[in-house]
Write a protein that holds these residues in place. Structure first.
Motif, PDB file in Angstrom:
ATOM      1  N   TYR A   8       6.383  -3.836 -41.717  1.00 35.16           N
ATOM      2  CA  TYR A   8       6.995  -4.853 -40.854  1.00 35.16           C
ATOM      3  C   TYR A   8       7.518  -6.054 -41.649  1.00 35.16           C
ATOM      4  O   TYR A   8       8.691  -6.408 -41.549  1.00 35.16           O
ATOM      5  CB  TYR A   8       6.017  -5.317 -39.771  1.00 35.16           C
ATOM      6  CG  TYR A   8       6.623  -6.345 -38.854  1.00 35.16           C
ATOM      7  CD1 TYR A   8       7.504  -5.963 -37.848  1.00 35.16           C
ATOM      8  CD2 TYR A   8       6.350  -7.701 -39.016  1.00 35.16           C
ATOM      9  CE1 TYR A   8       8.083  -6.904 -37.023  1.00 35.16           C
ATOM     10  CE2 TYR A   8       6.931  -8.648 -38.189  1.00 35.16           C
ATOM     11  CZ  TYR A   8       7.793  -8.239 -37.188  1.00 35.16           C
ATOM     12  OH  TYR A   8       8.378  -9.173 -36.375  1.00 35.16           O
ATOM     13  N   ARG A   9       6.661  -6.699 -42.421  1.00 36.03           N
ATOM     14  CA  ARG A   9       7.075  -7.900 -43.174  1.00 36.03           C
ATOM     15  C   ARG A   9       8.196  -7.582 -44.150  1.00 36.03           C
ATOM     16  O   ARG A   9       9.153  -8.340 -44.303  1.00 36.03           O
ATOM     17  CB  ARG A   9       5.893  -8.498 -43.928  1.00 36.03           C
ATOM     18  CG  ARG A   9       4.939  -9.211 -43.039  1.00 36.03           C
ATOM     19  CD  ARG A   9       3.893  -9.946 -43.845  1.00 36.03           C
ATOM     20  NE  ARG A   9       2.732 -10.147 -42.989  1.00 36.03           N
ATOM     21  CZ  ARG A   9       1.507 -10.198 -43.399  1.00 36.03           C
ATOM     22  NH1 ARG A   9       1.230 -10.113 -44.682  1.00 36.03           N
ATOM     23  NH2 ARG A   9       0.512 -10.366 -42.566  1.00 36.03           N
ATOM     24  N   GLU A  10       8.046  -6.453 -44.816  1.00 30.05           N
ATOM     25  CA  GLU A  10       9.069  -6.035 -45.777  1.00 30.05           C
ATOM     26  C   GLU A  10      10.415  -5.835 -45.069  1.00 30.05           C
ATOM     27  O   GLU A  10      11.452  -6.273 -45.560  1.00 30.05           O
ATOM     28  CB  GLU A  10       8.604  -4.730 -46.426  1.00 30.05           C
ATOM     29  CG  GLU A  10       9.574  -4.101 -47.370  1.00 30.05           C
ATOM     30  CD  GLU A  10       9.082  -2.728 -47.847  1.00 30.05           C
ATOM     31  OE1 GLU A  10       9.953  -1.886 -48.092  1.00 30.05           O
ATOM     32  OE2 GLU A  10       7.865  -2.502 -47.954  1.00 30.05           O
ATOM     33  N   LEU A  11      10.378  -5.192 -43.907  1.00 30.37           N
ATOM     34  CA  LEU A  11      11.603  -4.942 -43.145  1.00 30.37           C
ATOM     35  C   LEU A  11      12.220  -6.251 -42.665  1.00 30.37           C
ATOM     36  O   LEU A  11      13.435  -6.444 -42.764  1.00 30.37           O
ATOM     37  CB  LEU A  11      11.316  -4.024 -41.956  1.00 30.37           C
ATOM     38  CG  LEU A  11      12.508  -3.657 -41.080  1.00 30.37           C
ATOM     39  CD1 LEU A  11      13.566  -2.911 -41.891  1.00 30.37           C
ATOM     40  CD2 LEU A  11      12.050  -2.817 -39.893  1.00 30.37           C
ATOM     41  N   VAL A  12      11.410  -7.174 -42.171  1.00 26.03           N
ATOM     42  CA  VAL A  12      11.930  -8.464 -41.704  1.00 26.03           C
ATOM     43  C   VAL A  12      12.590  -9.215 -42.862  1.00 26.03           C
ATOM     44  O   VAL A  12      13.680  -9.776 -42.707  1.00 26.03           O
ATOM     45  CB  VAL A  12      10.816  -9.317 -41.044  1.00 26.03           C
ATOM     46  CG1 VAL A  12      11.289 -10.739 -40.817  1.00 26.03           C
ATOM     47  CG2 VAL A  12      10.376  -8.681 -39.727  1.00 26.03           C
ATOM     48  N   SER A  13      11.976  -9.218 -44.034  1.00 24.41           N
ATOM     49  CA  SER A  13      12.574  -9.878 -45.202  1.00 24.41           C
ATOM     50  C   SER A  13      13.903  -9.229 -45.574  1.00 24.41           C
ATOM     51  O   SER A  13      14.899  -9.915 -45.846  1.00 24.41           O
ATOM     52  CB  SER A  13      11.626  -9.816 -46.395  1.00 24.41           C
ATOM     53  OG  SER A  13      10.472 -10.550 -46.135  1.00 24.41           O
ATOM     54  N   PHE A  14      13.924  -7.918 -45.577  1.00 23.33           N
ATOM     55  CA  PHE A  14      15.135  -7.163 -45.891  1.00 23.33           C
ATOM     56  C   PHE A  14      16.257  -7.506 -44.909  1.00 23.33           C
ATOM     57  O   PHE A  14      17.384  -7.805 -45.303  1.00 23.33           O
ATOM     58  CB  PHE A  14      14.810  -5.665 -45.844  1.00 23.33           C
ATOM     59  CG  PHE A  14      15.991  -4.756 -45.977  1.00 23.33           C
ATOM     60  CD1 PHE A  14      16.537  -4.481 -47.215  1.00 23.33           C
ATOM     61  CD2 PHE A  14      16.545  -4.156 -44.858  1.00 23.33           C
ATOM     62  CE1 PHE A  14      17.624  -3.620 -47.341  1.00 23.33           C
ATOM     63  CE2 PHE A  14      17.627  -3.297 -44.965  1.00 23.33           C
ATOM     64  CZ  PHE A  14      18.168  -3.038 -46.219  1.00 23.33           C
ATOM     65  N   ALA A  36      17.675 -11.200 -45.136  1.00 22.42           N
ATOM     66  CA  ALA A  36      18.639 -11.381 -46.218  1.00 22.42           C
ATOM     67  C   ALA A  36      20.034 -10.894 -45.801  1.00 22.42           C
ATOM     68  O   ALA A  36      21.040 -11.483 -46.194  1.00 22.42           O
ATOM     69  CB  ALA A  36      18.180 -10.637 -47.465  1.00 22.42           C
ATOM     70  N   ARG A  37      20.088  -9.861 -44.994  1.00 23.99           N
ATOM     71  CA  ARG A  37      21.370  -9.307 -44.591  1.00 23.99           C
ATOM     72  C   ARG A  37      21.971 -10.019 -43.389  1.00 23.99           C
ATOM     73  O   ARG A  37      23.182 -10.105 -43.252  1.00 23.99           O
ATOM     74  CB  ARG A  37      21.230  -7.822 -44.277  1.00 23.99           C
ATOM     75  CG  ARG A  37      21.414  -7.023 -45.549  1.00 23.99           C
ATOM     76  CD  ARG A  37      20.516  -5.836 -45.645  1.00 23.99           C
ATOM     77  NE  ARG A  37      20.514  -5.261 -46.973  1.00 23.99           N
ATOM     78  CZ  ARG A  37      19.837  -5.709 -47.996  1.00 23.99           C
ATOM     79  NH1 ARG A  37      19.129  -6.791 -47.888  1.00 23.99           N
ATOM     80  NH2 ARG A  37      19.855  -5.098 -49.155  1.00 23.99           N
ATOM     81  N   MET A  38      21.100 -10.523 -42.513  1.00 25.31           N
ATOM     82  CA  MET A  38      21.587 -11.104 -41.261  1.00 25.31           C
ATOM     83  C   MET A  38      21.688 -12.624 -41.317  1.00 25.31           C
ATOM     84  O   MET A  38      22.344 -13.229 -40.478  1.00 25.31           O
ATOM     85  CB  MET A  38      20.669 -10.685 -40.107  1.00 25.31           C
ATOM     86  CG  MET A  38      20.619  -9.183 -39.908  1.00 25.31           C
ATOM     87  SD  MET A  38      19.471  -8.711 -38.606  1.00 25.31           S
ATOM     88  CE  MET A  38      20.439  -9.165 -37.175  1.00 25.31           C
ATOM     89  N   GLY A  39      20.994 -13.249 -42.259  1.00 27.83           N
ATOM     90  CA  GLY A  39      21.041 -14.692 -42.379  1.00 27.83           C
ATOM     91  C   GLY A  39      20.199 -15.434 -41.360  1.00 27.83           C
ATOM     92  O   GLY A  39      20.301 -16.644 -41.243  1.00 27.83           O
ATOM     93  N   SER A  40      19.383 -14.703 -40.611  1.00 24.83           N
ATOM     94  CA  SER A  40      18.546 -15.333 -39.590  1.00 24.83           C
ATOM     95  C   SER A  40      17.228 -14.577 -39.486  1.00 24.83           C
ATOM     96  O   SER A  40      17.217 -13.379 -39.201  1.00 24.83           O
ATOM     97  CB  SER A  40      19.257 -15.314 -38.236  1.00 24.83           C
ATOM     98  OG  SER A  40      18.352 -15.586 -37.190  1.00 24.83           O
ATOM     99  N   ARG A  41      16.144 -15.290 -39.715  1.00 30.20           N
ATOM    100  CA  ARG A  41      14.826 -14.646 -39.611  1.00 30.20           C
ATOM    101  C   ARG A  41      14.550 -14.210 -38.177  1.00 30.20           C
ATOM    102  O   ARG A  41      14.000 -13.143 -37.943  1.00 30.20           O
ATOM    103  CB  ARG A  41      13.730 -15.579 -40.115  1.00 30.20           C
ATOM    104  CG  ARG A  41      12.357 -14.931 -40.048  1.00 30.20           C
ATOM    105  CD  ARG A  41      11.397 -15.541 -41.036  1.00 30.20           C
ATOM    106  NE  ARG A  41      10.133 -14.860 -41.035  1.00 30.20           N
ATOM    107  CZ  ARG A  41       9.829 -13.804 -41.775  1.00 30.20           C
ATOM    108  NH1 ARG A  41      10.716 -13.316 -42.616  1.00 30.20           N
ATOM    109  NH2 ARG A  41       8.641 -13.252 -41.712  1.00 30.20           N
ATOM    110  N   GLN A  42      14.941 -15.026 -37.194  1.00 27.10           N
ATOM    111  CA  GLN A  42      14.703 -14.686 -35.785  1.00 27.10           C
ATOM    112  C   GLN A  42      15.440 -13.402 -35.414  1.00 27.10           C
ATOM    113  O   GLN A  42      14.876 -12.510 -34.788  1.00 27.10           O
ATOM    114  CB  GLN A  42      15.157 -15.841 -34.873  1.00 27.10           C
ATOM    115  CG  GLN A  42      14.944 -15.586 -33.399  1.00 27.10           C
ATOM    116  CD  GLN A  42      13.477 -15.411 -33.042  1.00 27.10           C
ATOM    117  OE1 GLN A  42      12.644 -16.161 -33.514  1.00 27.10           O
ATOM    118  NE2 GLN A  42      13.162 -14.425 -32.234  1.00 27.10           N
ATOM    119  N   ALA A  43      16.705 -13.306 -35.805  1.00 30.70           N
ATOM    120  CA  ALA A  43      17.477 -12.097 -35.522  1.00 30.70           C
ATOM    121  C   ALA A  43      16.849 -10.899 -36.232  1.00 30.70           C
ATOM    122  O   ALA A  43      16.769  -9.798 -35.664  1.00 30.70           O
ATOM    123  CB  ALA A  43      18.928 -12.279 -35.956  1.00 30.70           C
ATOM    124  N   ALA A  44      16.387 -11.103 -37.460  1.00 31.36           N
ATOM    125  CA  ALA A  44      15.748 -10.024 -38.225  1.00 31.36           C
ATOM    126  C   ALA A  44      14.469  -9.562 -37.530  1.00 31.36           C
ATOM    127  O   ALA A  44      14.198  -8.362 -37.445  1.00 31.36           O
ATOM    128  CB  ALA A  44      15.445 -10.488 -39.640  1.00 31.36           C
TER     129      ALA A  44
END
Length: 158
Positions: free
Chosen positions: A5-11, A14-22
């Motif tokens: 989960y955490r790894e995917l959210v970080s990934f 970085a691509r989406m520019g928003s932690r909430q969206a990630a």
């Protein structure tokens, strides 16, 4: 699967520019994996999860791009569609919450056996070796978990 989960959210961040969206996309990806109806185990759970997440990012980007170029009357129709999708997502989240509640009622070995099989795609033998129990006990745990979850979901959804 939860360890990703955490790894995917970080990934995704970085691509989406928003932690909430990630986090939203990661949550949706986990929901899709959990709602998977196929009984075949997932051979590469991390890759499978990432593929689902990336597909969701592409879908989200396409929807946003269409919204920026569509006339207002088309957007009204899409708003209805989005509303239905949000309702579906809410129902899915509620079902996931109920499933987690049902799983929490099980003993730890029973719950672990079930999750290792359904989420990580491990064989009964691999689960037995990991948990230090016999294969037949693993099979019993999985059957008990499936019956329990099915029963509780029926009870709570009525």
């Amino acid at each position: 699967m939860e360890q990703y989960y955490r790894e995917l959210v970080s990934f995704l961040s970085a691509r989406m520019g928003s932690r909430q969206a990630a986090e939203d996309v990661a949550h949706d990806a986990f929901l899709r994996v959990l709602q998977r109806t196929g009984s075949a185990p997932i051979e590469h759970p991390r890759a499978f999860l990432y593929r689902i997440a990336l597909n969701l990012v592409v879908d989200r980007h396409r929807r946003q791009r269409v919204r920026q170029t569509e006339p207002l009357d088309v957007l009204e129709v899409e708003d209805c569609s989005v509303s239905m999708q949000l309702q579906h997502d809410l129902q899915s989240a509620q079902r996931l919450s109920l499933m987690q509640k049902a799983l929490a009622e099980l003993s730890q070995p029973c719950r672990e056996s079930f999750l290792l099989r359904k989420l990580d795609g491990l064989s009964h033998q691999q689960i037995a070796e990991r948990l230090g129990i016999s294969r037949s006990v693993v099979e019993k745990h999985i059957v008990i978990a499936m019956k329990h979850c099915r029963l509780r979901m029926r009870q709570w959804e009525c």
